[in-house]
Design a protein around this motif. Structure first.
Motif, PDB file in Angstrom:
ATOM      1  N   TYR A   6       0.812  -1.225   0.000  1.00 43.19           N
ATOM      2  CA  TYR A   6       0.000   0.000   0.000  1.00 43.19           C
ATOM      3  C   TYR A   6       0.844   1.272   0.000  1.00 43.19           C
ATOM      4  O   TYR A   6       0.404   2.315   0.481  1.00 43.19           O
ATOM      5  CB  TYR A   6      -0.927   0.004   1.223  1.00 43.19           C
ATOM      6  N   SER A   7       2.028   1.222  -0.544  1.00 44.82           N
ATOM      7  CA  SER A   7       2.946   2.356  -0.447  1.00 44.82           C
ATOM      8  C   SER A   7       2.763   3.422  -1.525  1.00 44.82           C
ATOM      9  O   SER A   7       3.339   4.499  -1.423  1.00 44.82           O
ATOM     10  CB  SER A   7       4.392   1.863  -0.433  1.00 44.82           C
ATOM     11  N   ASN A   8       1.964   3.161  -2.550  1.00 41.59           N
ATOM     12  CA  ASN A   8       1.731   4.149  -3.608  1.00 41.59           C
ATOM     13  C   ASN A   8       0.549   5.043  -3.217  1.00 41.59           C
ATOM     14  O   ASN A   8      -0.600   4.620  -3.272  1.00 41.59           O
ATOM     15  CB  ASN A   8       1.450   3.454  -4.933  1.00 41.59           C
ATOM     16  N   PRO A   9       0.795   6.300  -2.840  1.00 43.70           N
ATOM     17  CA  PRO A   9      -0.292   7.159  -2.370  1.00 43.70           C
ATOM     18  C   PRO A   9      -1.329   7.516  -3.434  1.00 43.70           C
ATOM     19  O   PRO A   9      -2.451   7.869  -3.102  1.00 43.70           O
ATOM     20  CB  PRO A   9       0.424   8.410  -1.866  1.00 43.70           C
ATOM     21  N   LYS A  10      -0.963   7.441  -4.697  1.00 41.00           N
ATOM     22  CA  LYS A  10      -1.968   7.711  -5.745  1.00 41.00           C
ATOM     23  C   LYS A  10      -2.946   6.544  -5.862  1.00 41.00           C
ATOM     24  O   LYS A  10      -4.125   6.742  -6.134  1.00 41.00           O
ATOM     25  CB  LYS A  10      -1.285   7.971  -7.082  1.00 41.00           C
ATOM     26  N   GLU A  11      -2.453   5.349  -5.665  1.00 41.59           N
ATOM     27  CA  GLU A  11      -3.292   4.152  -5.742  1.00 41.59           C
ATOM     28  C   GLU A  11      -4.004   3.876  -4.417  1.00 41.59           C
ATOM     29  O   GLU A  11      -5.126   3.369  -4.397  1.00 41.59           O
ATOM     30  CB  GLU A  11      -2.439   2.951  -6.128  1.00 41.59           C
ATOM     31  N   PHE A  12      -3.336   4.222  -3.301  1.00 43.24           N
ATOM     32  CA  PHE A  12      -3.868   3.963  -1.962  1.00 43.24           C
ATOM     33  C   PHE A  12      -3.825   5.245  -1.139  1.00 43.24           C
ATOM     34  O   PHE A  12      -2.988   5.410  -0.253  1.00 43.24           O
ATOM     35  CB  PHE A  12      -3.056   2.851  -1.284  1.00 43.24           C
ATOM     36  N   PRO A  13      -4.746   6.192  -1.414  1.00 37.56           N
ATOM     37  CA  PRO A  13      -4.710   7.492  -0.723  1.00 37.56           C
ATOM     38  C   PRO A  13      -5.050   7.352   0.759  1.00 37.56           C
ATOM     39  O   PRO A  13      -5.798   6.457   1.161  1.00 37.56           O
ATOM     40  CB  PRO A  13      -5.770   8.302  -1.451  1.00 37.56           C
ATOM     41  N   PHE A  14      -4.477   8.246   1.550  1.00 39.68           N
ATOM     42  CA  PHE A  14      -4.785   8.244   2.985  1.00 39.68           C
ATOM     43  C   PHE A  14      -6.225   8.719   3.167  1.00 39.68           C
ATOM     44  O   PHE A  14      -6.628   9.748   2.629  1.00 39.68           O
ATOM     45  CB  PHE A  14      -3.819   9.154   3.730  1.00 39.68           C
ATOM     46  N   PRO A  15      -7.019   7.976   3.918  1.00 42.90           N
ATOM     47  CA  PRO A  15      -8.435   8.332   4.090  1.00 42.90           C
ATOM     48  C   PRO A  15      -8.643   9.465   5.091  1.00 42.90           C
ATOM     49  O   PRO A  15      -7.801   9.728   5.952  1.00 42.90           O
ATOM     50  CB  PRO A  15      -9.044   7.034   4.611  1.00 42.90           C
TER      51      PRO A  15
END
Length: 64
Positions: free
Chosen positions: A53-62
């Motif tokens: 889950y390290s790619n922030p574009k793919e897994f944005p912080f909620p």
């Protein structure tokens, strides 16, 4: 003035519940589904931005 939708991370071990809640969130203009996790380990990995889950574009912080 427009407000940004609240980004929600859905954490639930029931696939059926995830589908139902995802559909409901999709109908709410004030909410955006950031993603879905299925247990606490996945959820903490997402929140800590650790692989996978390290790619922030793919897994944005909620927001929620």
């Amino acid at each position: 003035m427009t407000n940004k939708p609240v980004r929600v991370l859905l954490a639930d071990d029931s696939e059926d519940d995830c589908v139902i809640i995802s559909l409901e969130l999709g109908m709410q203009p004030n909410f955006e589904l950031a993603g879905t996790t299925h247990d606490g380990v996945e959820t903490i990995a997402w929140l800590n931005a650790t692989p996978p889950y390290s790619n922030p574009k793919e897994f944005p912080f909620p927001d929620l």
